[in-house]
Design a protein around this motif. Sequence first.
Motif, PDB file in Angstrom:
ATOM      1  N   GLN A 204       0.710  -1.184   0.020  1.00  0.00           N
ATOM      2  CA  GLN A 204       0.089   0.062  -0.094  1.00  0.00           C
ATOM      3  C   GLN A 204       0.721   1.305   0.027  1.00  0.00           C
ATOM      4  OE1 GLN A 204      -2.421  -1.405   3.325  1.00  0.00           O
ATOM      5  NE2 GLN A 204      -4.286  -1.567   2.049  1.00  0.00           N
ATOM      6  N   LYS A 205       2.221   1.236   0.765  1.00  0.00           N
ATOM      7  CA  LYS A 205       2.911   2.393   0.788  1.00  0.00           C
ATOM      8  C   LYS A 205       3.482   2.485  -0.396  1.00  0.00           C
ATOM      9  CE  LYS A 205       4.376   2.623   5.777  1.00  0.00           C
ATOM     10  NZ  LYS A 205       5.058   1.504   6.361  1.00  0.00           N
ATOM     11  N   GLU A 206       3.786   1.634  -1.278  1.00  0.00           N
ATOM     12  CA  GLU A 206       4.251   1.594  -2.539  1.00  0.00           C
ATOM     13  C   GLU A 206       3.382   1.945  -3.511  1.00  0.00           C
ATOM     14  OE1 GLU A 206       7.581   1.349  -3.496  1.00  0.00           O
ATOM     15  OE2 GLU A 206       8.408   1.019  -1.376  1.00  0.00           O
ATOM     16  N   GLY A 207       2.125   1.991  -3.179  1.00  0.00           N
ATOM     17  CA  GLY A 207       1.169   1.977  -4.153  1.00  0.00           C
ATOM     18  C   GLY A 207       0.819   0.924  -5.163  1.00  0.00           C
ATOM     19  N   ILE A 208       1.090   0.025  -4.870  1.00  0.00           N
ATOM     20  CA  ILE A 208       1.127  -1.317  -5.855  1.00  0.00           C
ATOM     21  C   ILE A 208      -0.413  -1.905  -5.813  1.00  0.00           C
ATOM     22  CG2 ILE A 208       1.769  -3.826  -5.842  1.00  0.00           C
ATOM     23  CD1 ILE A 208       4.420  -2.785  -4.658  1.00  0.00           C
ATOM     24  N   ARG A 209      -1.007  -1.937  -7.064  1.00  0.00           N
ATOM     25  CA  ARG A 209      -2.180  -2.560  -7.046  1.00  0.00           C
ATOM     26  C   ARG A 209      -2.216  -3.644  -8.239  1.00  0.00           C
ATOM     27  NH1 ARG A 209      -5.952   1.471  -5.556  1.00  0.00           N
ATOM     28  NH2 ARG A 209      -7.641   0.346  -6.147  1.00  0.00           N
ATOM     29  N   PHE A 210      -3.193  -4.551  -8.304  1.00  0.00           N
ATOM     30  CA  PHE A 210      -3.308  -5.618  -9.435  1.00  0.00           C
ATOM     31  C   PHE A 210      -4.310  -5.544 -10.356  1.00  0.00           C
ATOM     32  CE2 PHE A 210      -1.048  -6.718  -5.320  1.00  0.00           C
ATOM     33  CZ  PHE A 210       0.074  -6.972  -5.766  1.00  0.00           C
ATOM     34  N   ASP A 211      -4.035  -6.001 -11.519  1.00  0.00           N
ATOM     35  CA  ASP A 211      -5.241  -6.185 -12.510  1.00  0.00           C
ATOM     36  C   ASP A 211      -6.202  -7.662 -12.394  1.00  0.00           C
ATOM     37  OD1 ASP A 211      -4.267  -4.078 -14.387  1.00  0.00           O
ATOM     38  OD2 ASP A 211      -2.393  -5.209 -14.372  1.00  0.00           O
ATOM     39  N   GLY A 212      -5.561  -8.500 -11.624  1.00  0.00           N
ATOM     40  CA  GLY A 212      -6.217  -9.668 -11.035  1.00  0.00           C
ATOM     41  C   GLY A 212      -5.645 -10.007  -9.866  1.00  0.00           C
ATOM     42  N   ILE A 213      -6.664 -10.812  -9.025  1.00  0.00           N
ATOM     43  CA  ILE A 213      -6.179 -11.294  -7.779  1.00  0.00           C
ATOM     44  C   ILE A 213      -6.766 -12.853  -7.662  1.00  0.00           C
ATOM     45  CG2 ILE A 213      -6.244 -11.360  -5.339  1.00  0.00           C
ATOM     46  CD1 ILE A 213      -6.598  -8.307  -5.305  1.00  0.00           C
ATOM     47  N   TYR A 214      -5.969 -13.863  -7.630  1.00  0.00           N
ATOM     48  CA  TYR A 214      -6.363 -15.177  -7.723  1.00  0.00           C
ATOM     49  C   TYR A 214      -5.912 -15.782  -6.580  1.00  0.00           C
ATOM     50  CZ  TYR A 214      -5.233 -20.024  -9.389  1.00  0.00           C
ATOM     51  OH  TYR A 214      -4.610 -21.340  -9.246  1.00  0.00           O
ATOM     52  N   THR A 215      -7.001 -16.427  -5.714  1.00  0.00           N
ATOM     53  CA  THR A 215      -6.579 -17.107  -4.512  1.00  0.00           C
ATOM     54  C   THR A 215      -7.022 -18.450  -4.501  1.00  0.00           C
ATOM     55  OG1 THR A 215      -8.621 -16.896  -3.154  1.00  0.00           O
ATOM     56  CG2 THR A 215      -7.322 -15.067  -3.182  1.00  0.00           C
ATOM     57  N   GLY A 216      -6.182 -19.322  -3.937  1.00  0.00           N
ATOM     58  CA  GLY A 216      -6.363 -20.849  -3.831  1.00  0.00           C
ATOM     59  C   GLY A 216      -6.073 -21.459  -2.410  1.00  0.00           C
TER      60      GLY A 216
ATOM     61  N   ARG B 100      -9.588 -11.555   2.342  1.00  0.00           N
ATOM     62  CA  ARG B 100     -10.842 -11.015   2.086  1.00  0.00           C
ATOM     63  C   ARG B 100     -10.527  -9.525   1.896  1.00  0.00           C
ATOM     64  NH1 ARG B 100     -14.049 -12.658   5.626  1.00  0.00           N
ATOM     65  NH2 ARG B 100     -13.618 -11.209   7.196  1.00  0.00           N
ATOM     66  N   ASN B 101      -9.635  -9.045   2.907  1.00  0.00           N
ATOM     67  CA  ASN B 101      -9.138  -7.417   2.890  1.00  0.00           C
ATOM     68  C   ASN B 101      -8.513  -7.107   1.553  1.00  0.00           C
ATOM     69  OD1 ASN B 101      -7.345  -5.216   3.878  1.00  0.00           O
ATOM     70  ND2 ASN B 101      -9.181  -4.985   4.593  1.00  0.00           N
ATOM     71  N   ILE B 102      -7.467  -8.131   1.274  1.00  0.00           N
ATOM     72  CA  ILE B 102      -6.401  -8.121   0.129  1.00  0.00           C
ATOM     73  C   ILE B 102      -7.356  -8.011  -1.162  1.00  0.00           C
ATOM     74  CG2 ILE B 102      -4.744  -9.082  -1.333  1.00  0.00           C
ATOM     75  CD1 ILE B 102      -3.566  -9.745   1.426  1.00  0.00           C
ATOM     76  N   LEU B 103      -8.475  -8.945  -1.090  1.00  0.00           N
ATOM     77  CA  LEU B 103      -9.242  -8.893  -2.289  1.00  0.00           C
ATOM     78  C   LEU B 103     -10.122  -7.656  -2.659  1.00  0.00           C
ATOM     79  CD1 LEU B 103     -10.660 -12.715  -2.189  1.00  0.00           C
ATOM     80  CD2 LEU B 103      -9.575 -11.883  -4.093  1.00  0.00           C
ATOM     81  N   THR B 104     -10.563  -7.004  -1.425  1.00  0.00           N
ATOM     82  CA  THR B 104     -11.459  -5.927  -1.528  1.00  0.00           C
ATOM     83  C   THR B 104     -10.690  -4.643  -1.768  1.00  0.00           C
ATOM     84  OG1 THR B 104     -11.750  -6.068   0.817  1.00  0.00           O
ATOM     85  CG2 THR B 104     -13.460  -6.838  -0.533  1.00  0.00           C
ATOM     86  N   THR B 105      -9.482  -4.588  -1.565  1.00  0.00           N
ATOM     87  CA  THR B 105      -8.638  -3.260  -1.377  1.00  0.00           C
ATOM     88  C   THR B 105      -7.462  -3.163  -2.356  1.00  0.00           C
ATOM     89  OG1 THR B 105      -7.258  -3.909   0.348  1.00  0.00           O
ATOM     90  CG2 THR B 105      -9.208  -2.847   1.033  1.00  0.00           C
ATOM     91  N   MET B 106      -7.178  -4.380  -2.864  1.00  0.00           N
ATOM     92  CA  MET B 106      -5.578  -4.160  -3.495  1.00  0.00           C
ATOM     93  C   MET B 106      -5.724  -4.596  -5.076  1.00  0.00           C
ATOM     94  SD  MET B 106      -3.513  -3.666  -1.064  1.00  0.00           S
ATOM     95  CE  MET B 106      -2.064  -3.881  -2.053  1.00  0.00           C
ATOM     96  N   GLY B 107      -7.205  -4.541  -5.610  1.00  0.00           N
ATOM     97  CA  GLY B 107      -7.342  -4.531  -7.218  1.00  0.00           C
ATOM     98  C   GLY B 107      -7.255  -3.138  -7.736  1.00  0.00           C
ATOM     99  N   LYS B 108      -6.929  -3.050  -8.929  1.00  0.00           N
ATOM    100  CA  LYS B 108      -7.094  -1.748  -9.580  1.00  0.00           C
ATOM    101  C   LYS B 108      -8.627  -1.853  -9.840  1.00  0.00           C
ATOM    102  CE  LYS B 108      -2.780  -1.698 -12.053  1.00  0.00           C
ATOM    103  NZ  LYS B 108      -2.240  -2.141 -13.422  1.00  0.00           N
ATOM    104  N   GLU B 109      -9.157  -0.608 -10.559  1.00  0.00           N
ATOM    105  CA  GLU B 109     -10.541  -0.431 -11.017  1.00  0.00           C
ATOM    106  C   GLU B 109     -10.690  -1.537 -12.088  1.00  0.00           C
ATOM    107  OE1 GLU B 109     -13.433   2.914 -12.457  1.00  0.00           O
ATOM    108  OE2 GLU B 109     -11.462   3.380 -12.071  1.00  0.00           O
TER     109      GLU B 109
END
Length: 275
Positions: free
Chosen positions: A69-81, A93-102
């Motif tokens: 978050q400090k580095e401003g890193i976001r993702f185009d997709g998040i895939y969990t296993g 759950r928190n990562i899924l809801t906050t770390m994705g790009k629009e």
Amino acid sequence: MEYKRILTIQDISCVGQCSLTVALPILSACGIETAILPSAVLSTHTAGFSGFTFRDLTDDMPAIQTHWQKEGIRFDGIYTGYLGSTKQVGYVRNILTTMGKENAVRIVDPAFADNGKLYPIFDDAYVDAMKTLCPAADVLLPNITEACFLAGKEYRETYDENYIQDLLASLATLGCSTIVLTGVSYAQEKTGVVVYERGKIRYYEHRWIAKGCHGTGDVYASAFTGAVLRGNSLFDAARIAADYTVRCIENTQDDPAHWYGVKFEGVLPDLIQML
Ligand code: PXL
């Protein structure tokens, strides 16, 4: 094509051809930049090896996320296993809801059960926690066993279309509008995948190969995720992933020494071709 970056959250099984050792090469073959958050480190996977080591990385997750978050890193997709603990599901759950790009695509493979049974480290509390991930997923990718545990339905070896429709409708009430259900077989020598999108159902049927191999769920989920991020529709991605998984099993079935995974590497060119 736009260059995309995906975050995948699952375990490192050091040996055994599953989880990250499968997801990373497949996603790379799809032309996608990979980032990882390892959920746990195991000496091997848990299906057939005994005495495996298990290091749970739950407590490392919040600091890793904070740094991103400090580095401003976001993702185009998040895939969990496969995840490491019940507590970890909340972090994920928190990562899924906050770390994705629009417009990021979030794909959740529950990865906790197969053949009517939970994998060794999981229990009912884990299943309950996993239910809370469903609303955070754009696509839920269970097999029938996982779907039954999540929906609280009886697991059956034989069933008809009504059973599958009822299972999907129950699962959808957990908050996932799109479900890709794998391993759905209505006829001998055939199996397939059901794509459920907001109540609409489509089925892709393909060849069933007698020798079920470990690790096919991860191969399927990785190829599906790669195909979606490359811009394929959900149904096309489900079809491509199914065809690739069949190729992987064909490539493995004559090698009895290879009981612990699928030889997916040599047929990666087939996947690239299908894309
Ligand atoms: O393929 C799913 C999986 C992933 N990771 C570990 C596993 C399994 C299935 O058994 O044991 C550690």
